[in-house]
Design a protein around this motif. Sequence first.
Motif, PDB file in Angstrom:
ATOM      1  N   SER A 162       0.813  -1.207   0.000  1.00  0.00           N
ATOM      2  CA  SER A 162       0.000   0.000   0.000  1.00  0.00           C
ATOM      3  C   SER A 162       0.858   1.276   0.000  1.00  0.00           C
ATOM      4  O   SER A 162       0.326   2.367  -0.097  1.00  0.00           O
ATOM      5  CB  SER A 162      -0.913   0.015   1.218  1.00  0.00           C
ATOM      6  N   ALA A 163       2.173   1.129   0.115  1.00  0.00           N
ATOM      7  CA  ALA A 163       3.028   2.315   0.130  1.00  0.00           C
ATOM      8  C   ALA A 163       3.019   2.996  -1.238  1.00  0.00           C
ATOM      9  O   ALA A 163       2.868   2.342  -2.271  1.00  0.00           O
ATOM     10  CB  ALA A 163       4.451   1.915   0.510  1.00  0.00           C
ATOM     11  N   LEU A 164       3.194   4.334  -1.202  1.00  0.00           N
ATOM     12  CA  LEU A 164       3.199   5.079  -2.460  1.00  0.00           C
ATOM     13  C   LEU A 164       4.548   4.927  -3.148  1.00  0.00           C
ATOM     14  O   LEU A 164       5.583   4.952  -2.481  1.00  0.00           O
ATOM     15  CB  LEU A 164       2.985   6.568  -2.172  1.00  0.00           C
ATOM     16  N   PRO A 165       4.568   4.810  -4.449  1.00  0.00           N
ATOM     17  CA  PRO A 165       5.853   4.699  -5.147  1.00  0.00           C
ATOM     18  C   PRO A 165       6.626   6.024  -5.085  1.00  0.00           C
ATOM     19  O   PRO A 165       6.039   7.099  -5.260  1.00  0.00           O
ATOM     20  CB  PRO A 165       5.463   4.347  -6.579  1.00  0.00           C
ATOM     21  N   ALA A 166       7.898   5.930  -4.821  1.00  0.00           N
ATOM     22  CA  ALA A 166       8.727   7.138  -4.697  1.00  0.00           C
ATOM     23  C   ALA A 166      10.167   6.801  -5.076  1.00  0.00           C
ATOM     24  O   ALA A 166      10.516   5.630  -5.271  1.00  0.00           O
ATOM     25  CB  ALA A 166       8.665   7.660  -3.259  1.00  0.00           C
ATOM     26  N   ARG A 167      10.998   7.849  -5.154  1.00  0.00           N
ATOM     27  CA  ARG A 167      12.414   7.634  -5.481  1.00  0.00           C
ATOM     28  C   ARG A 167      13.280   8.504  -4.568  1.00  0.00           C
ATOM     29  O   ARG A 167      12.923   9.655  -4.281  1.00  0.00           O
ATOM     30  CB  ARG A 167      12.660   7.998  -6.948  1.00  0.00           C
ATOM     31  N   VAL A 168      14.392   7.930  -4.112  1.00  0.00           N
ATOM     32  CA  VAL A 168      15.307   8.675  -3.237  1.00  0.00           C
ATOM     33  C   VAL A 168      16.088   9.677  -4.071  1.00  0.00           C
ATOM     34  O   VAL A 168      16.660   9.320  -5.106  1.00  0.00           O
ATOM     35  CB  VAL A 168      16.299   7.718  -2.538  1.00  0.00           C
ATOM     36  N   LYS A 169      16.089  10.940  -3.662  1.00  0.00           N
ATOM     37  CA  LYS A 169      16.865  11.952  -4.379  1.00  0.00           C
ATOM     38  C   LYS A 169      18.222  12.141  -3.715  1.00  0.00           C
ATOM     39  O   LYS A 169      19.254  12.145  -4.350  1.00  0.00           O
ATOM     40  CB  LYS A 169      16.081  13.264  -4.405  1.00  0.00           C
ATOM     41  N   ARG A 170      18.217  12.337  -2.399  1.00  0.00           N
ATOM     42  CA  ARG A 170      19.496  12.409  -1.680  1.00  0.00           C
ATOM     43  C   ARG A 170      19.344  11.989  -0.236  1.00  0.00           C
ATOM     44  O   ARG A 170      18.218  11.956   0.298  1.00  0.00           O
ATOM     45  CB  ARG A 170      20.140  13.791  -1.769  1.00  0.00           C
ATOM     46  N   ARG A 171      20.485  11.663   0.346  1.00  0.00           N
ATOM     47  CA  ARG A 171      20.505  11.246   1.744  1.00  0.00           C
ATOM     48  C   ARG A 171      21.499  12.138   2.474  1.00  0.00           C
ATOM     49  O   ARG A 171      22.629  12.319   2.023  1.00  0.00           O
ATOM     50  CB  ARG A 171      20.945   9.790   1.852  1.00  0.00           C
ATOM     51  N   MET A 172      21.071  12.701   3.610  1.00  0.00           N
ATOM     52  CA  MET A 172      21.972  13.524   4.416  1.00  0.00           C
ATOM     53  C   MET A 172      22.160  12.843   5.764  1.00  0.00           C
ATOM     54  O   MET A 172      21.172  12.546   6.438  1.00  0.00           O
ATOM     55  CB  MET A 172      21.382  14.926   4.595  1.00  0.00           C
ATOM     56  N   PHE A 173      23.402  12.626   6.114  1.00  0.00           N
ATOM     57  CA  PHE A 173      23.713  11.946   7.363  1.00  0.00           C
ATOM     58  C   PHE A 173      23.642  12.949   8.517  1.00  0.00           C
ATOM     59  O   PHE A 173      24.342  13.958   8.503  1.00  0.00           O
ATOM     60  CB  PHE A 173      25.116  11.336   7.251  1.00  0.00           C
ATOM     61  N   LEU A 174      22.785  12.704   9.509  1.00  0.00           N
ATOM     62  CA  LEU A 174      22.671  13.639  10.649  1.00  0.00           C
ATOM     63  C   LEU A 174      23.037  12.951  11.966  1.00  0.00           C
ATOM     64  O   LEU A 174      22.544  13.312  13.020  1.00  0.00           O
ATOM     65  CB  LEU A 174      21.234  14.182  10.751  1.00  0.00           C
ATOM     66  N   GLY A 175      23.857  11.931  11.896  1.00  0.00           N
ATOM     67  CA  GLY A 175      24.247  11.227  13.125  1.00  0.00           C
ATOM     68  C   GLY A 175      23.263  10.110  13.447  1.00  0.00           C
ATOM     69  O   GLY A 175      23.218   9.103  12.761  1.00  0.00           O
ATOM     70  N   GLU A 176      22.450  10.340  14.488  1.00  0.00           N
ATOM     71  CA  GLU A 176      21.491   9.314  14.915  1.00  0.00           C
ATOM     72  C   GLU A 176      20.475   8.970  13.835  1.00  0.00           C
ATOM     73  O   GLU A 176      19.980   7.857  13.752  1.00  0.00           O
ATOM     74  CB  GLU A 176      20.726   9.804  16.152  1.00  0.00           C
TER      75      GLU A 176
END
Length: 369
Positions: free
Chosen positions: A308-322
């Motif tokens: 049931s999840a909506l289809p999507a695409r990852v654009k970027r990932r930012m590491f914020l520690g935790e």
Amino acid sequence: MHEGRNRWGSRGTARAAIAAGLDFEAIECSFDGHEVLRDISFSIEPGQIVSLLGASGAGKTTLLRIAAGIESPTSGKLRLNGKVVAGEGVFVPPEARNVGLMFQDYALFPHLSILKNVMFGLKDLPLKSADIEARAALKRVGLEEYADHFPHMLSGGQQQRVALARAIAPRPSVLLMDEPFSGLDNRLRDRVRDETIAVLREMGATCVIVTHDPEEALRVSDRILLLKNGHIVQYAKPEDLYFNPVDYWAARFFSDLNEVEGVVKAGAVHTPIGVFAADGFEDGQDALVCIRQQGVKLHKAINEEYVSALPARVKRRMFLGEIDLYEVTIKDCDNPFFVRSGSGHIFVPGENIGVSFRKKDVLIFAKSS
Ligand SMILES: Nc1ncnc2c1ncn2[C@@H]1O[C@H](COP(=O)(O)OP(=O)(O)OP(=O)(O)O)[C@@H](O)[C@H]1O
């Protein structure tokens, strides 16, 4: 000296004189015709910790100063334990209100020892009793060994605790604190804040804390008064304010939101990312669906569990520690979505994924608000 009077909790017992209730009734305050507080009405129960929260210039300090008796309201009334202390032609000065004050800069006297700084608030007592009470207050904040030191010899956190000891030593009925933790660095702030709140709870005194930090307000308060441009937006328990903000502005104050516009049809908002139940809206009304960044869940694309999840695409990932902060694009939705994910699973840019939303992190407001 009473034996019982001088025992302050685990470090001795910090008892308030008698906690007082505060009632603000239609308080207004203007400076040179400039309205700083408008129609402020709310009550604080004896023993409650209440935060005055708002952006810079919202009127928090002015309201605190009115409670202290340093400032007079232009109109309206303030009652302390049911007795009018400001308004109706009455003005009770600060020293007769039994309120304690603690400021952001601690306002310690540099030329006085720590003990003398704490004794400063106990002028009404005979010297010997003031000495005993001041030492007991210092003991409660864990600084009895520093009685003969001077403020410059102490760290910021220790100075804050001296200021706290000075404020609680006279056992005020109401303690008023203006940004009491803002001078401390992040790591120290959490510890000193928790310790301070423990002392305040133990005293049982009514406490009003000015802060512009929403997380701090959520963390320490029984009630939060959210102020905007001199008026009350909402006065509520932390959970109520967080989960049921009265408007878009209040919601934005506590969380970073993803926003999608839609139109209401038959009790639901229809948007490019789905249909969301919306009670109390009229058909045809424009609405804003707001979803907290931490309320968006990312799923691996091919997984029957999450069809049931909506289809999507990852654009970027930012590491914020935790946690990781992701920017994702959802099919048929123009706005980029930001997602705070603490799952530990790493999604990579370009990856096809699914997204779903946690119900309690979805807030719906009329578009105009
Ligand atoms: N004595 C005064 N004379 C004139 N204007 C004042 C006075 N005290 C406060 N103000 C004005 O009232 C408004 C509210 O100030 P106040 O200090 O109460 O806000 P605040 O919410 O505590 O802000 P901050 O977080 O920046 O301290 C501001 O515009 C300020 O300039």
